[in-house]
Design a protein around this motif. Sequence first.
Motif, PDB file in Angstrom:
ATOM      1  N   VAL A  51     -12.326 117.984 110.220  1.00  0.00           N
ATOM      2  CA  VAL A  51     -11.424 117.948 111.376  1.00  0.00           C
ATOM      3  C   VAL A  51     -11.141 116.494 111.765  1.00  0.00           C
ATOM      4  CG1 VAL A  51     -11.180 118.556 113.816  1.00  0.00           C
ATOM      5  CG2 VAL A  51     -12.141 120.213 112.218  1.00  0.00           C
ATOM      6  N   GLU A  52     -12.160 115.645 111.708  1.00  0.00           N
ATOM      7  CA  GLU A  52     -11.968 114.231 112.038  1.00  0.00           C
ATOM      8  C   GLU A  52     -10.967 113.587 111.088  1.00  0.00           C
ATOM      9  OE1 GLU A  52     -14.665 110.347 113.081  1.00  0.00           O
ATOM     10  OE2 GLU A  52     -15.345 111.618 111.434  1.00  0.00           O
ATOM     11  N   MET A  53     -11.059 113.888 109.790  1.00  0.00           N
ATOM     12  CA  MET A  53     -10.105 113.329 108.827  1.00  0.00           C
ATOM     13  C   MET A  53      -8.682 113.783 109.151  1.00  0.00           C
ATOM     14  SD  MET A  53     -12.312 113.503 105.245  1.00  0.00           S
ATOM     15  CE  MET A  53     -10.937 114.175 104.418  1.00  0.00           C
ATOM     16  N   LYS A  54      -8.530 115.055 109.526  1.00  0.00           N
ATOM     17  CA  LYS A  54      -7.213 115.584 109.898  1.00  0.00           C
ATOM     18  C   LYS A  54      -6.677 114.864 111.140  1.00  0.00           C
ATOM     19  CE  LYS A  54      -5.192 119.772 111.744  1.00  0.00           C
ATOM     20  NZ  LYS A  54      -5.505 121.074 112.310  1.00  0.00           N
ATOM     21  N   PHE A  55      -7.526 114.713 112.149  1.00  0.00           N
ATOM     22  CA  PHE A  55      -7.113 114.040 113.379  1.00  0.00           C
ATOM     23  C   PHE A  55      -6.760 112.575 113.133  1.00  0.00           C
ATOM     24  CE2 PHE A  55      -9.415 116.952 116.683  1.00  0.00           C
ATOM     25  CZ  PHE A  55      -8.517 117.950 116.410  1.00  0.00           C
ATOM     26  N   LEU A  56      -7.537 111.899 112.299  1.00  0.00           N
ATOM     27  CA  LEU A  56      -7.247 110.494 112.011  1.00  0.00           C
ATOM     28  C   LEU A  56      -5.910 110.347 111.291  1.00  0.00           C
ATOM     29  CD1 LEU A  56     -10.800 109.189 111.015  1.00  0.00           C
ATOM     30  CD2 LEU A  56      -9.485 108.604 113.072  1.00  0.00           C
ATOM     31  N   ALA A  57      -5.586 111.285 110.406  1.00  0.00           N
ATOM     32  CA  ALA A  57      -4.285 111.255 109.730  1.00  0.00           C
ATOM     33  C   ALA A  57      -3.155 111.474 110.741  1.00  0.00           C
ATOM     34  CB  ALA A  57      -4.236 112.318 108.634  1.00  0.00           C
ATOM     35  N   GLN A  58      -3.356 112.416 111.654  1.00  0.00           N
ATOM     36  CA  GLN A  58      -2.355 112.646 112.703  1.00  0.00           C
ATOM     37  C   GLN A  58      -2.196 111.416 113.588  1.00  0.00           C
ATOM     38  OE1 GLN A  58      -3.735 116.145 114.754  1.00  0.00           O
ATOM     39  NE2 GLN A  58      -2.951 117.548 113.215  1.00  0.00           N
ATOM     40  N   GLN A  59      -3.314 110.753 113.894  1.00  0.00           N
ATOM     41  CA  GLN A  59      -3.268 109.560 114.721  1.00  0.00           C
ATOM     42  C   GLN A  59      -2.478 108.455 114.020  1.00  0.00           C
ATOM     43  OE1 GLN A  59      -7.046 107.578 115.408  1.00  0.00           O
ATOM     44  NE2 GLN A  59      -6.375 106.873 117.416  1.00  0.00           N
ATOM     45  N   ARG A  60      -2.728 108.260 112.725  1.00  0.00           N
ATOM     46  CA  ARG A  60      -1.982 107.245 111.969  1.00  0.00           C
ATOM     47  C   ARG A  60      -0.495 107.557 111.977  1.00  0.00           C
ATOM     48  NH1 ARG A  60      -6.379 107.697 108.545  1.00  0.00           N
ATOM     49  NH2 ARG A  60      -5.252 109.182 107.233  1.00  0.00           N
ATOM     50  N   ASP A  61      -0.140 108.840 111.780  1.00  0.00           N
ATOM     51  CA  ASP A  61       1.269 109.237 111.776  1.00  0.00           C
ATOM     52  C   ASP A  61       1.932 108.938 113.119  1.00  0.00           C
ATOM     53  OD1 ASP A  61       0.957 110.117 109.174  1.00  0.00           O
ATOM     54  OD2 ASP A  61       0.902 112.252 109.702  1.00  0.00           O
ATOM     55  N   LEU A  62       1.236 109.291 114.199  1.00  0.00           N
ATOM     56  CA  LEU A  62       1.800 109.041 115.532  1.00  0.00           C
ATOM     57  C   LEU A  62       1.908 107.548 115.818  1.00  0.00           C
ATOM     58  CD1 LEU A  62       0.083 111.821 117.660  1.00  0.00           C
ATOM     59  CD2 LEU A  62       2.534 111.565 117.236  1.00  0.00           C
ATOM     60  N   GLN A  63       0.906 106.789 115.409  1.00  0.00           N
ATOM     61  CA  GLN A  63       0.943 105.346 115.647  1.00  0.00           C
ATOM     62  C   GLN A  63       2.060 104.673 114.852  1.00  0.00           C
ATOM     63  OE1 GLN A  63      -3.197 104.469 114.825  1.00  0.00           O
ATOM     64  NE2 GLN A  63      -3.666 104.323 117.002  1.00  0.00           N
ATOM     65  N   ALA A  64       2.458 105.262 113.741  1.00  0.00           N
ATOM     66  CA  ALA A  64       3.588 104.735 112.975  1.00  0.00           C
ATOM     67  C   ALA A  64       4.912 105.218 113.561  1.00  0.00           C
ATOM     68  CB  ALA A  64       3.480 105.163 111.515  1.00  0.00           C
ATOM     69  N   LYS A  65       4.922 106.429 114.098  1.00  0.00           N
ATOM     70  CA  LYS A  65       6.142 107.043 114.622  1.00  0.00           C
ATOM     71  C   LYS A  65       6.589 106.405 115.934  1.00  0.00           C
ATOM     72  CE  LYS A  65       7.740 111.730 115.632  1.00  0.00           C
ATOM     73  NZ  LYS A  65       7.292 113.128 115.742  1.00  0.00           N
ATOM     74  N   ALA A 123       5.365 112.059 121.773  1.00  0.00           N
ATOM     75  CA  ALA A 123       4.498 111.363 120.817  1.00  0.00           C
ATOM     76  C   ALA A 123       3.382 110.615 121.546  1.00  0.00           C
ATOM     77  CB  ALA A 123       5.318 110.402 119.960  1.00  0.00           C
ATOM     78  N   LYS A 124       3.720 109.957 122.653  1.00  0.00           N
ATOM     79  CA  LYS A 124       2.693 109.244 123.430  1.00  0.00           C
ATOM     80  C   LYS A 124       1.665 110.222 124.004  1.00  0.00           C
ATOM     81  CE  LYS A 124       3.111 105.256 124.851  1.00  0.00           C
ATOM     82  NZ  LYS A 124       2.470 104.017 124.476  1.00  0.00           N
ATOM     83  N   ALA A 125       2.143 111.352 124.542  1.00  0.00           N
ATOM     84  CA  ALA A 125       1.234 112.359 125.103  1.00  0.00           C
ATOM     85  C   ALA A 125       0.351 112.956 124.008  1.00  0.00           C
ATOM     86  CB  ALA A 125       2.032 113.458 125.809  1.00  0.00           C
ATOM     87  N   SER A 126       0.936 113.231 122.860  1.00  0.00           N
ATOM     88  CA  SER A 126       0.164 113.777 121.733  1.00  0.00           C
ATOM     89  C   SER A 126      -0.906 112.805 121.282  1.00  0.00           C
ATOM     90  CB  SER A 126       1.088 114.104 120.555  1.00  0.00           C
ATOM     91  OG  SER A 126       1.965 115.143 120.875  1.00  0.00           O
ATOM     92  N   LEU A 127      -0.578 111.521 121.276  1.00  0.00           N
ATOM     93  CA  LEU A 127      -1.547 110.503 120.877  1.00  0.00           C
ATOM     94  C   LEU A 127      -2.710 110.453 121.863  1.00  0.00           C
ATOM     95  CD1 LEU A 127      -2.314 108.308 118.861  1.00  0.00           C
ATOM     96  CD2 LEU A 127      -0.959 106.704 120.210  1.00  0.00           C
ATOM     97  N   GLU A 128      -2.419 110.555 123.155  1.00  0.00           N
ATOM     98  CA  GLU A 128      -3.482 110.551 124.170  1.00  0.00           C
ATOM     99  C   GLU A 128      -4.416 111.747 123.997  1.00  0.00           C
ATOM    100  OE1 GLU A 128      -1.921 110.219 128.140  1.00  0.00           O
ATOM    101  OE2 GLU A 128      -0.779 108.413 127.643  1.00  0.00           O
ATOM    102  N   VAL A 129      -3.847 112.925 123.758  1.00  0.00           N
ATOM    103  CA  VAL A 129      -4.655 114.132 123.552  1.00  0.00           C
ATOM    104  C   VAL A 129      -5.492 113.988 122.285  1.00  0.00           C
ATOM    105  CG1 VAL A 129      -4.534 116.604 122.987  1.00  0.00           C
ATOM    106  CG2 VAL A 129      -3.120 115.671 124.825  1.00  0.00           C
ATOM    107  N   LEU A 130      -4.891 113.439 121.255  1.00  0.00           N
ATOM    108  CA  LEU A 130      -5.584 113.260 119.983  1.00  0.00           C
ATOM    109  C   LEU A 130      -6.754 112.296 120.112  1.00  0.00           C
ATOM    110  CD1 LEU A 130      -5.431 114.236 117.101  1.00  0.00           C
ATOM    111  CD2 LEU A 130      -3.869 112.374 116.595  1.00  0.00           C
ATOM    112  N   VAL A 131      -6.574 111.224 120.853  1.00  0.00           N
ATOM    113  CA  VAL A 131      -7.663 110.267 121.080  1.00  0.00           C
ATOM    114  C   VAL A 131      -8.807 110.945 121.829  1.00  0.00           C
ATOM    115  CG1 VAL A 131      -8.277 108.164 122.339  1.00  0.00           C
ATOM    116  CG2 VAL A 131      -6.228 108.192 120.922  1.00  0.00           C
TER     117      VAL A 131
END
Length: 153
Positions: A51-65, A123-131
């Motif tokens: 799950v952590e690997m999945k979340f980190l990939a999502q975080q990278r995508d959002l940080q690029a987006k 995207a910003k809200a999703s990143l906050e939830v993901l963190v």
Amino acid sequence: MASSSLSTTERRGIPGAQFVEDVETYLTQSGLDVNSALSFLQERLQQYKLVEMKFLAQQRDLQAKIPDIEKCLDVVATLQAKKGTAEALVADFEVSEGIYSRACIEAADSVCPALLQKNFNNAKASLEVLVADLQFLRDQVTITQEAQNASKR
């Protein structure tokens, strides 16, 4: 000492780890022997890591987006500022990785940044939830590792 009587919590489908204060009580309450408990805890750690690997990939995508959306919002703001003037806007844009083209935008009758702004806010809200999810997950990993170490003693 007894094992924690607090119920384990979960966050967005991630099961919470149970803090173990007393291994014997934990084993008795769970009905497991030491090897079964260690196997269960190891499996749980592997699930957390996936799950952590999945979340980190999502975080990278959002940080690029997010920076891309900000650039688009800047372009739209520039178009809005030039609206109604005869001045053309010359812009370079990336067609494909490493391939750029130049465009001359002469008249922008309608420019609507609402969708871009909504995407940016989402995207910003999703990143906050993901963190927050990542922090919760890391806490569960720590608790599980401590329970595993206690069970080995």
